[in-house]
Write a protein that holds these residues in place. Structure first.
Motif, mmCIF file in Angstrom:
data_model
loop_
_atom_site.group_PDB
_atom_site.id
_atom_site.type_symbol
_atom_site.label_atom_id
_atom_site.label_comp_id
_atom_site.label_asym_id
_atom_site.label_seq_id
_atom_site.Cartn_x
_atom_site.Cartn_y
_atom_site.Cartn_z
ATOM 1 N N LEU A 135 43.726 41.790 46.851
ATOM 2 C CA LEU A 135 42.986 40.610 46.993
ATOM 3 C C LEU A 135 42.893 40.199 45.398
ATOM 4 C CD1 LEU A 135 39.766 41.146 46.193
ATOM 5 C CD2 LEU A 135 39.759 42.538 48.339
ATOM 6 N N LEU A 136 42.435 38.862 45.169
ATOM 7 C CA LEU A 136 42.183 38.494 43.964
ATOM 8 C C LEU A 136 40.579 38.067 44.144
ATOM 9 C CD1 LEU A 136 45.207 36.225 42.989
ATOM 10 C CD2 LEU A 136 44.702 38.513 42.151
ATOM 11 N N ALA A 137 39.729 38.734 43.567
ATOM 12 C CA ALA A 137 38.346 38.519 43.875
ATOM 13 C C ALA A 137 37.749 37.665 42.730
ATOM 14 C CB ALA A 137 37.655 39.873 43.996
ATOM 15 N N ILE A 138 37.322 36.500 42.872
ATOM 16 C CA ILE A 138 36.724 35.524 41.804
ATOM 17 C C ILE A 138 35.455 35.539 41.992
ATOM 18 C CG2 ILE A 138 36.836 33.122 40.925
ATOM 19 C CD1 ILE A 138 39.931 33.107 42.061
ATOM 20 N N THR A 139 34.592 35.825 41.011
ATOM 21 C CA THR A 139 33.238 35.653 40.834
ATOM 22 C C THR A 139 32.427 34.359 40.890
ATOM 23 O OG1 THR A 139 32.761 36.076 38.925
ATOM 24 C CG2 THR A 139 32.947 37.974 40.001
ATOM 25 N N SER A 140 31.271 34.129 41.368
ATOM 26 C CA SER A 140 30.659 32.784 41.535
ATOM 27 C C SER A 140 30.694 32.222 40.096
ATOM 28 C CB SER A 140 29.274 32.856 42.015
ATOM 29 O OG SER A 140 28.569 33.884 41.260
ATOM 30 N N ASP A 141 30.579 33.033 38.956
ATOM 31 C CA ASP A 141 30.731 32.485 37.602
ATOM 32 C C ASP A 141 32.282 32.607 36.936
ATOM 33 O OD1 ASP A 141 30.806 35.044 37.522
ATOM 34 O OD2 ASP A 141 29.645 35.428 35.786
ATOM 35 N N ALA A 142 33.150 32.401 37.912
ATOM 36 C CA ALA A 142 34.715 31.956 37.550
ATOM 37 C C ALA A 142 35.125 33.403 36.839
ATOM 38 C CB ALA A 142 34.572 30.961 36.764
ATOM 39 N N CYS A 143 34.871 34.545 36.906
ATOM 40 C CA CYS A 143 35.579 35.729 36.436
ATOM 41 C C CYS A 143 36.690 36.548 37.538
ATOM 42 C CB CYS A 143 34.558 36.737 35.992
ATOM 43 S SG CYS A 143 33.745 36.056 34.567
ATOM 44 N N LEU A 144 37.489 37.058 36.959
ATOM 45 C CA LEU A 144 38.259 37.619 37.942
ATOM 46 C C LEU A 144 38.111 39.072 38.038
ATOM 47 C CD1 LEU A 144 41.099 37.433 39.824
ATOM 48 C CD2 LEU A 144 42.290 37.800 37.530
ATOM 49 N N VAL A 145 37.988 39.844 39.089
ATOM 50 C CA VAL A 145 37.659 41.159 39.051
ATOM 51 C C VAL A 145 38.972 41.887 39.140
ATOM 52 C CG1 VAL A 145 36.771 42.909 40.834
ATOM 53 C CG2 VAL A 145 35.439 40.704 40.417
ATOM 54 N N VAL A 146 38.960 42.986 38.164
ATOM 55 C CA VAL A 146 40.315 43.846 38.259
ATOM 56 C C VAL A 146 39.776 45.356 38.092
ATOM 57 C CG1 VAL A 146 41.730 41.807 37.052
ATOM 58 C CG2 VAL A 146 40.236 43.548 35.691
ATOM 59 N N THR A 147 40.878 46.135 38.440
ATOM 60 C CA THR A 147 40.616 47.696 38.356
ATOM 61 C C THR A 147 41.581 48.161 37.357
ATOM 62 O OG1 THR A 147 41.888 47.905 40.085
ATOM 63 C CG2 THR A 147 39.517 47.690 40.774
ATOM 64 N N ARG A 148 41.224 49.275 36.968
ATOM 65 C CA ARG A 148 42.405 49.938 36.028
ATOM 66 C C ARG A 148 42.674 51.069 36.917
ATOM 67 N NH1 ARG A 148 43.771 49.680 31.019
ATOM 68 N NH2 ARG A 148 42.005 48.579 30.298
#
Length: 212
Positions: A135-148
């Motif tokens: 999934l591409l998770a986009i926060t309410s303040d327009a940031c993209l959530v990624v993992t390493r």
């Protein structure tokens, strides 16, 4: 043009093909009612030969010798899809992580694809093509959530990635191939879809490791 066609586009990122919902579709999502699965392990298995299996065994032994945290497990194989009336139907078989390492992730993947084209007019015929979910998770303040990714993983260690993983056939099937008791009230295809995690939402997609 039917409903599913207008709601999906195919996108390629590196060696991964992804079915992505179009932003213009209703609620930017594919309803579960428009999705189906045809689960046929024999018909949708990868093609193989003794030479290919020997190569896969050698690659796997080499990887395990360098990384004792690797382990094999069954995975779903995405053999393709079809539009049936208004539904997108996924063609799913079975494969495993070992086969993925020895085909899609092999340095010789292009030779396998050439052989698939020659033998079956299908460059993916010999490939594992494990189904992945993410999934591409986009926060309410327009940031993209990624993992390493962890350094010990067999694929792209240490790389940034979207949250995701692989559906696990062992979650729903017993060793003899029958459904586990918790899923016995479902048809096989419905149980498979439930494990795959379909439907596809605004933040998600389905893909497979697929070399160009």
């Amino acid at each position: 043009m039917n409903k599913c066609t207008t709601m999906l586009v195919r996108a390629s990122y590196g060696n991964v093909d992804i079915l992505v919902p179009t932003w213009a579709s209703v609620s930017a999502a594919i309803s579960r009612s428009y999705l189906g699965a045809k689960f046929e392990p024999e018909n949708f298995a990868r093609k193989t030969s003794k030479h290919i299996e020997d190569e896969i065994d050698a690659i796997w032994k080499s990887k395990c010798a360098k990384n004792d945290r690797l382990y094999n497990a069954s995975k779903f194989r995405l053999a393709g899809c079809e539009m049936k009336q208004d539904n997108l139907v996924l063609h799913l078989g079975l494969t495993c992580y070992k086969d993925l390492c020895g085909t899609n992730l092999s340095e010789n993947f292009s030779l396998l694809q050439a052989k698939g084209t020659k033998d079956f007019s299908n460059k993916q015929a010999y490939m594992s093509d494990v189904l992945g979910v993410g999934l591409l998770a986009i926060t309410s303040d327009a940031c993209l959530v990624v993992t390493r990714r962890a350094q010990w993983t067999g694929e792209y260690p240490g790389a940034l990635d979207r949250p995701g993983g692989h559906p696990e056939p062992s979650h729903i099937f017993l060793p003899d191939g029958s459904l586990k008791p918790d899923y016995s009230h479902l048809k096989t295809e419905e149980a498979v879809l439930q494990e795959v995690g379909v439907g596809i939402s605004k933040a998600g997609g389905r893909g497979r490791a697929r070399n160009k």
